[in-house]
Design an enzyme around this catalytic site. Structure first.
Site, short mmCIF file in Angstrom:
data_model
loop_
_atom_site.label_atom_id
_atom_site.label_comp_id
_atom_site.label_asym_id
_atom_site.label_seq_id
_atom_site.Cartn_x
_atom_site.Cartn_y
_atom_site.Cartn_z
N HIS B 182 1.20 31.49 -5.18
CA HIS B 182 2.24 31.45 -4.15
C HIS B 182 1.74 30.78 -2.88
CE1 HIS B 182 0.27 34.70 -1.90
NE2 HIS B 182 0.15 35.39 -3.02
N CYS B 198 -4.00 37.51 -6.34
CA CYS B 198 -3.07 36.38 -6.40
C CYS B 198 -3.79 35.10 -5.99
CB CYS B 198 -1.87 36.61 -5.48
SG CYS B 198 -0.67 37.79 -6.17
#
Lengths: 137, 232
Positions: B182, B198
């Protein structure tokens, strides 16, 4: 399993020493006769020049290579080349083979540990992308 | 703000995530001392030396240059692989994400990855994507952080959202792994070990990557840190 050997090693044995080496020695001896002071002075200059040349040879990395990690792992593409080689050796689907660790062996080669569906392998690959060995662990 | 895996759903509903959790705990217990040895370094052209690149230096560099060091900027690089074009390869150790291109090339992006004990590895796929995604903080963050608590039901997408402009949701088979690739509101963290697992990218880069990938694309996450493998 081994795939060839590093090139350029052991290919030039047995050649005679070139005659020009002896010529250079003679020239050097003649200079020592001229002046020891001059030799010391010239020796100093030569040493300084040599150091400068060595410094000059250590060129900085290219901008895109100006980052690294203190863990000297193998580049990603080399790890995946090993995974591909192990998939062939182990006769398993390449989606089941994953590098689990890697490290630099020397300036031009890396060792990569891999898991192939639960079976462990070690692979040695050089920086040119040539897989040197694949061995079960 | 620290990003986290999107833990909207409890782990026990997802076996893949549970196995990952076990792996992360094991990694934290077993690899802490070894993982601590990993340190990003950048080359200082002025002193001609490699210097450690930590959060403080990263902030200073970004404040001076309004961008990350050149090595972490998007660029085409040679990449020798048998993987198909469109495959994503994540090298958390070197803080690079590669998108395989035809002709022995890849597009390389700088990334921020999991901090000590939060690294992971596996072969997954892009299950879905989102533009300006909603971020839902995990329960433990809601409990300890009042700023996160106000978004317990989900923070709408936007420029202040820690997931940034786009998100690629990583799946193992049909199971959401809870990990994402992301964007970020902290662009200076690219090149560092900062997340909870992440993979974060600059917003420009995640928008670019999002425009190039297809749902179902293979994602290979190489082991980060030292030699313990607990994949998804």
């Amino acid at each position: 399993m081994f795939f060839g050997r590093p090139s350029g090693i052991g290919d030039k044995g047995g050649h005679p020493i070139p005659q020009e080496t002896d010529d250079r020695q003679t020239i050097g001896e003649e200079r020592t006769v001229v002046s020891k002071g001059m030799l010391r002075s010239k020796g100093f200059v030569a040493a300084a020049l040599a150091l400068a040349m060595i410094g000059g040879c250590q060129s900085p990395p290219k901008p895109e290579d100006m980052a690294r990690t203190s863990l000297q792992t193998a580049p990603a593409d080399l790890q995946l080349l090993c995974a591909h080689a192990v998939a062939g050796t182990a006769q398993v689907d390449s989606t089941k083979v994953l590098p689990t660790s890697s490290r630099a062996l020397d300036a031009t080669s890396y060792s990569v540990d891999l898991d192939a569906g639960g079976r462990k392998f070690n692979c040695v690959v050089d920086s040119a992308g040539s897989v040197k060995s694949v061995t079960p662990v | 703000m620290t990003d986290t895996p999107d833990t909207k759903y409890p782990d026990r509903s997802r076996p893949g995530a549970r196995r990952l959790g076990i792996g992360l705990i094991a990694a934290a217990l077993c690899l802490g001392p070894l993982a601590a040895l990993a340190q990003t370094q950048i080359y200082d052209a002025r002193t001609k030396k490699w210097v450690d690149y930590d959060k403080k230096k990263a902030r200073q560099y970004f404040a001076r240059n309004n961008q990350v060091p050149e090595a972490f900027r998007r660029q085409a690089v040679p990449f020798r692989t048998a993987e198909k074009p469109g495959t994503i390869i994540i090298d958390g150790n070197q803080h690079f994400l590669y998108l395989v291109q035809p002709g022995g090339q890849a597009i390389r992006y700088g990334i921020g990855v999991g901090r000590e004990g939060f690294g992971w590895a596996g072969i997954v796929r892009v299950g879905r994507t989102a533009e300006w995604p909603t971020w839902t903080p995990p329960a433990e963050m809601v409990a300890r952080d009042p700023n996160a608590a106000k978004w317990a039901a989900g923070m709408p997408g936007g420029p202040d959202n820690p997931l940034g402009a786009r998100a690629l949701y990583l799946y193992e088979g049909d199971q959401d792994t809870i990990y994402r690739i992301h964007g970020t509101v902290e662009p200076w963290t690219i090149g560092l070990d900062v997340s909870s697992g992440c993979i974060r990218m600059n917003n420009d880069d995640i928008v670019d990557l999002h425009s190039r990938v297809e749902i179902g694309a293979k994602v290979i996450v190489l082991m980060q840190g030292a030699a313990l493998y607990k994949g998804v």
